[in-house]
Design an enzyme around this catalytic site. Structure first.
Site, short mmCIF file in Angstrom:
data_model
loop_
_atom_site.label_atom_id
_atom_site.label_comp_id
_atom_site.label_asym_id
_atom_site.label_seq_id
_atom_site.Cartn_x
_atom_site.Cartn_y
_atom_site.Cartn_z
N GLY A 54 0.81 -1.20 0.00
CA GLY A 54 0.00 0.00 0.00
C GLY A 54 0.85 1.26 0.00
O GLY A 54 1.94 1.29 0.57
N SER A 55 0.35 2.31 -0.64
CA SER A 55 1.02 3.60 -0.56
C SER A 55 0.87 4.15 0.85
O SER A 55 0.09 3.66 1.65
CB SER A 55 0.41 4.56 -1.58
OG SER A 55 0.65 4.11 -2.90
N GLY A 56 1.63 5.19 1.15
CA GLY A 56 1.61 5.78 2.47
C GLY A 56 2.81 5.42 3.31
O GLY A 56 2.96 5.93 4.43
N HIS A 57 3.69 4.54 2.78
CA HIS A 57 4.89 4.13 3.51
C HIS A 57 6.16 4.69 2.87
O HIS A 57 7.26 4.21 3.16
CB HIS A 57 4.98 2.60 3.55
CG HIS A 57 3.78 1.93 4.12
ND1 HIS A 57 3.30 2.23 5.37
CD2 HIS A 57 2.93 1.00 3.61
CE1 HIS A 57 2.22 1.50 5.62
NE2 HIS A 57 1.97 0.75 4.56
N LYS A 105 5.94 -8.26 2.19
CA LYS A 105 5.66 -8.06 3.62
C LYS A 105 4.49 -8.95 4.02
O LYS A 105 3.52 -9.10 3.27
CB LYS A 105 5.33 -6.59 3.91
CG LYS A 105 6.43 -5.62 3.54
CD LYS A 105 6.13 -4.20 3.99
CE LYS A 105 4.81 -3.64 3.52
NZ LYS A 105 4.67 -3.60 2.04
N ASP A 110 -1.31 -8.50 0.75
CA ASP A 110 -0.07 -8.59 -0.04
C ASP A 110 0.25 -10.04 -0.36
O ASP A 110 0.61 -10.39 -1.49
CB ASP A 110 1.08 -7.96 0.73
CG ASP A 110 0.99 -6.45 0.86
OD1 ASP A 110 -0.04 -5.88 0.44
OD2 ASP A 110 1.93 -5.85 1.39
N HIS A 219 0.28 0.43 9.63
CA HIS A 219 -1.01 0.92 9.17
C HIS A 219 -1.83 1.46 10.34
O HIS A 219 -3.02 1.74 10.18
CB HIS A 219 -1.81 -0.21 8.50
CG HIS A 219 -1.05 -0.91 7.43
ND1 HIS A 219 -0.37 -2.09 7.65
CD2 HIS A 219 -0.85 -0.60 6.12
CE1 HIS A 219 0.21 -2.47 6.54
NE2 HIS A 219 -0.05 -1.59 5.60
#
Length: 357
Positions: A54-57, A105, A110, A219
């Site tokens: 996911g984006s945001g990392h 991960k 995922d 998250h």
């Protein structure tokens, strides 16, 4: 919510467009489906290294695409797994004839989507192996996982395996190397504040002004406990000792082979850290913590390692695997040997990590 965005639904696409413009010498961005790949891909007879999530990392994973690290990265929407078609198209784009290693991960979405992508790639005669990273010692079987979460060791595995691929390791050898990194890495994090997902517009969870969450996930998943805010030294002690003294032998290494359609599971038989070991010490910002505070944590971590008779031979300090704007940090320790030190020191040329020629 105050964020430098336009419309929340355009967040990932516009970020990728900006990244492509800023780093056109190192990478390219494909839209629909989204993935980032090396500007010089595919590289003939080199194992391609792919990761995603996911984006945001950021900068993980897209910021690690380039020489000496990832060949491609697949960004999902914020805190949402990328889809199998993203992973398949990325594999087809960067496959140079020597196969593909997916570094995954350990989050349920995922794992499932990379598994499907591996099967699809094998149907198109692309050899693929998936190696899971499950290094978080804080909790087991969290909101998004079966088993331990994959966190900071992912960055270290991407660097080390990327260097090995550049040096000509074949696919089985790189898979074994990634397995070794995962087995010998441990991480744990803390949150001082929540993060704010653009599409939601409000904090993911509530945390009081005088509270902290020990063992938080990237998250915003709950950790081991919520407690009154402690000093930096006390926080470093809690995280580091939990990592060094980890004794959960139920952890397993899992490797997905899309060709056979089977997981290979190897139980962990021993904890990685013992007096006399050499380690890489990684102090990471969750996104909202400044570098000056990370150095305060590192100062105490170095003292703890000395007390535990561990020698820090390499370090990494900064915001490398984040949770949007969350204030907090994580610590990762990786037991090193001569092979891992040599591969860590190898040149790397990505937007977020650069050294050597």
């Amino acid at each position: 919510m105050k964020k430098l965005i336009n419309q929340p639904e355009d967040f990932v696409r516009q970020s990728l467009q900006g990244m492509a413009l800023a780093h056109s010498d190192r990478l390219k961005v494909h839209l629909d489906p989204h993935f980032i790949y090396r500007a010089d891909a595919p590289i003939r007879n080199k194992v391609a290294i792919i990761s995603g999530g996911g984006s945001g990392h950021e900068p993980m994973h897209g910021g690690f695409v380039g020489g000496g690290m990832l060949d491609a990265a697949c960004p999902g929407e914020v805190f949402t797994s990328p889809t199998p078609d993203q992973m398949l198209e990325a594999a087809k784009t960067v496959h140079g004839g020597a196969g593909v290693l997916n570094i995954v991960k350990n989050y349920s979405g995922d794992v499932m989507n990379f598994e499907m992508a591996a099967e699809l790639a094998h149907s198109e005669d692309i050899p693929v192996l998936n190696i899971l990273i499950d290094d978080d010692v804080a909790v087991k079987d969290s909101l998004y996982t079966q088993g331990r979460r994959g966190v900071g060791t992912t960055v270290l595995a991407e660097k080390i395996c990327g260097a090995a691929a550049d040096r000509g390791y074949d696919l089985p050898a790189i898979a074994q190397l990634c397995r070794k990194v995962n087995l010998n890495g441990r991480s744990m994090g803390i949150a001082l504040t929540s993060c704010t997902v653009p599409a939601k517009g409000s904090p993911t969870f509530e945390l009081g002004d005088t509270e902290m969450e020990i063992g938080i996930g990237i998250h915003g998943e709950p950790g081991r406990q919520r407690m009154p805010l402690q000093s930096a030294d006390d926080i470093a002690e809690m995280l580091a000792v939990s990592i060094i003294e980890d004794t959960d032998y139920s952890r397993q290494v899992r490797e997905w082979d899309g060709k056979t359609g089977e997981w290979v599971e190897v139980p962990l038989s021993d904890r990685p850290f013992a007096p006399g070991d050499a380690v890489l010490a990684f102090v990471n910002s969750m996104g909202g913590t400044p570098l000056s505070e990370l150095y305060i944590i590192y100062r105490k971590l170095a003292e703890i390692c000395e007390r535990k008779h561990l020698t820090i031979v390499r370090n990494l300090i900064g915001p490398y695997i984040t949770a949007l704007d969350m204030q907090g940090c994580s610590i990762t320790l990786l037991k090193m040997d001569d092979e891992l030190i040599n591969l860590w020191d190898a040149p790397v040329n990505t937007p977020a990590l650069r050294w050597g020629s």
